[in-house]
Design an enzyme around this catalytic site. Structure first.
Site, PDB file in Angstrom:
ATOM      1  N   THR A  26       0.823  -1.209   0.000  1.00 52.58           N
ATOM      2  CA  THR A  26       0.000   0.000   0.000  1.00 52.58           C
ATOM      3  C   THR A  26       0.853   1.254   0.000  1.00 52.58           C
ATOM      4  O   THR A  26       0.445   2.285  -0.537  1.00 52.58           O
ATOM      5  CB  THR A  26      -0.930  -0.029   1.236  1.00 52.58           C
ATOM      6  OG1 THR A  26      -1.845  -1.096   1.072  1.00 52.58           O
ATOM      7  CG2 THR A  26      -1.706   1.260   1.399  1.00 52.58           C
ATOM      8  N   SER A  73       1.475  -7.523  -0.787  1.00 55.00           N
ATOM      9  CA  SER A  73       2.216  -8.503   0.027  1.00 55.00           C
ATOM     10  C   SER A  73       1.384  -9.717   0.422  1.00 55.00           C
ATOM     11  O   SER A  73       1.935 -10.694   0.935  1.00 55.00           O
ATOM     12  CB  SER A  73       2.831  -7.851   1.265  1.00 55.00           C
ATOM     13  OG  SER A  73       1.883  -7.657   2.280  1.00 55.00           O
ATOM     14  N   THR A 106       1.701  -4.220   4.293  1.00 54.21           N
ATOM     15  CA  THR A 106       1.514  -4.496   5.719  1.00 54.21           C
ATOM     16  C   THR A 106       1.023  -5.925   5.978  1.00 54.21           C
ATOM     17  O   THR A 106       1.220  -6.457   7.073  1.00 54.21           O
ATOM     18  CB  THR A 106       0.499  -3.509   6.348  1.00 54.21           C
ATOM     19  OG1 THR A 106      -0.740  -3.620   5.657  1.00 54.21           O
ATOM     20  CG2 THR A 106       1.010  -2.083   6.304  1.00 54.21           C
TER      21      THR A 106
HETATM   22  N1  ASP Z   1      -2.595  -5.516   0.761  1.00 57.69           N
HETATM   23  C1  ASP Z   1      -1.547  -4.551   1.084  1.00 57.69           C
HETATM   24  C2  ASP Z   1      -0.234  -5.296   1.115  1.00 57.69           C
HETATM   25  O1  ASP Z   1       0.036  -5.972   2.073  1.00 57.69           O
HETATM   26  C3  ASP Z   1      -1.843  -3.917   2.390  1.00 57.69           C
HETATM   27  C4  ASP Z   1      -0.864  -2.865   2.839  1.00 57.69           C
HETATM   28  O2  ASP Z   1       0.250  -2.747   2.385  1.00 57.69           O
HETATM   29  O3  ASP Z   1      -1.260  -2.120   3.763  1.00 57.69           O
HETATM   30  O4  ASP Z   1       0.521  -5.229   0.188  1.00 57.69           O
END
Ligand code: ASP
Length: 342
Positions: A26, A73, A106
């Site tokens: 993100t 991720s 995240t």
């Molecule tokens: N879906 C995203 C990821 O993990 C969520 C984020 O980065 O906050 O790449």
């Protein structure tokens, strides 16, 4: 994005040389409008643009930037873990680099952080950071998190502390940190134990340090063949079907996210004991999210052939089990020793 690393006797003290490795997430996300913080595409903005959004970075470090991947991720893979660990090790082994920052999504950040905590063979700082809001959002949290991560990587205090996570001004140990909110900007905590310290306005302060061995003191590598290790969960009415299917598929290790203190529904426990008797490594963890799962000795774990995860969550227990099996640790006593140590 490479910057000069040369210095002369007359020059002022050179800034630390920090490699920023981008993997997506993100923090590199983009949405159609600035009020959109959930319906965006992760991992589409490149590392040069990420760095350009951070004012003052040039005054903290000389940045060497690399785009390692551009993924959400949730799609992190074992192959990408190997690539990332190798690149971090190569960079930190170089006299030209003083520390590494990894931008990451995240969702699986805590898994990647713990993997690197056990497989990076350097005492130089290695910091992960991320964001809850896409780069296009009002009050995007990525730029300040990245600034703080580079500040931390450039600080001598971060050396020898293992892999760290800089998020929302806090510094977390890779072993302890967990994502605890699906939406809030303060999305990471180290449950029960708390953060190691904080980073704010260019200042880094540690309140404590992690005791368990890591990095140069851990015997693990992410370079070899990966075993098959999966997670199953215990809950009301759970069947034996998942364990039996995984054993039939040739699984090498199973982590069970048990209820409470790692307790397991009777039928599931029986299927796991049968798997253990066939040579599958079985680790008992908890789905609770804090606390520990203690080894319950001869009457239970030893009789069933189970290992207990201690304070590791099921996801981090899986990381350690992957690395331990890859390192050839297969007997229950040796695996329990690894879980008691790392
Ligand atoms: N879906 C995203 C990821 O993990 C969520 C984020 O980065 O906050 O790449």
């Amino acid at each position: 994005m490479n910057t000069s690393t040369s210095s002369s006797a007359a020059a002022p003290k050179a800034l630390p040389r920090i490699a920023v490795l981008a993997t997506g997430g993100t923090i590199a996300g983009s949405a159609a409008d600035a009020a959109n913080t959930a319906g965006y595409q992760a991992g589409v903005i490149g590392v040069a643009q990420l760095l350009a959004a951070v004012p003052g970075l040039d005054a903290i470090a000389q940045i060497h930037a690399e785009q390692i991947a551009s993924i959400d991720s949730k799609d992190m893979s074992l192959a990408l873990w190997s690539t990332l660990a190798q690149r971090v090790n190569d960079l930190l082994a170089s006299d030209e680099i003083d520390g590494v920052v990894i931008t990451h999504g995240t969702d699986t950040l805590e898994e990647t952080a713990y993997l690197l905590h056990l497989t990076v063979k350097s005492a130089k700082p290695c910091i992960l950071t991320a964001a809850m809001r896409p780069a296009t959002a009002l009050s995007a949290d990525g730029p300040l998190n990245l600034l703080n991560a580079v500040t931390l990587a450039a600080s001598e205090a971060a050396a020898g502390q293992g892999v760290l996570v800089a998020f929302n001004n806090r510094i977390h140990c890779a072993r302890d940190v967990a994502k605890v909110s699906t939406y809030a900007v303060d999305a990471f905590q180290s449950p029960e134990i708390g953060a190691l310290g904080w980073v704010q306005d260019g200042r880094v302060e540690f309140q404590r340090r992690a005791l368990r061995p890591h990095t140069v003191d851990a015997p693990f590598t992410a370079a070899g063949q990966w075993p098959m290790v999966e997670i199953v969960t215990s809950y009301a009415g759970v069947s034996r079907a998942a364990v039996e299917a995984l054993v039939a598929a040739g699984v090498d290790g199973l982590v069970v996210a048990g209820t409470g203190n790692g307790s397991i529904h009777g039928g599931l426990q029986q299927s796991l004991a049968e798997a253990a008797a066939k040579g599958v490594a079985v680790v008992r963890a908890s789905r609770v999210g804090s606390g520990h799962v203690m080894h319950n000795g001869a009457a239970k774990d030893d009789a069933l052939g189970f290992v207990s995860s201690g304070t590791l969550s099921p996801y981090k227990a899986r990381v350690l089990l992957l690395l331990a099996l890859a390192a050839g640790m297969t007997d229950t006593a040796g695996l329990q020793d690894a879980f008691d140590t790392y």
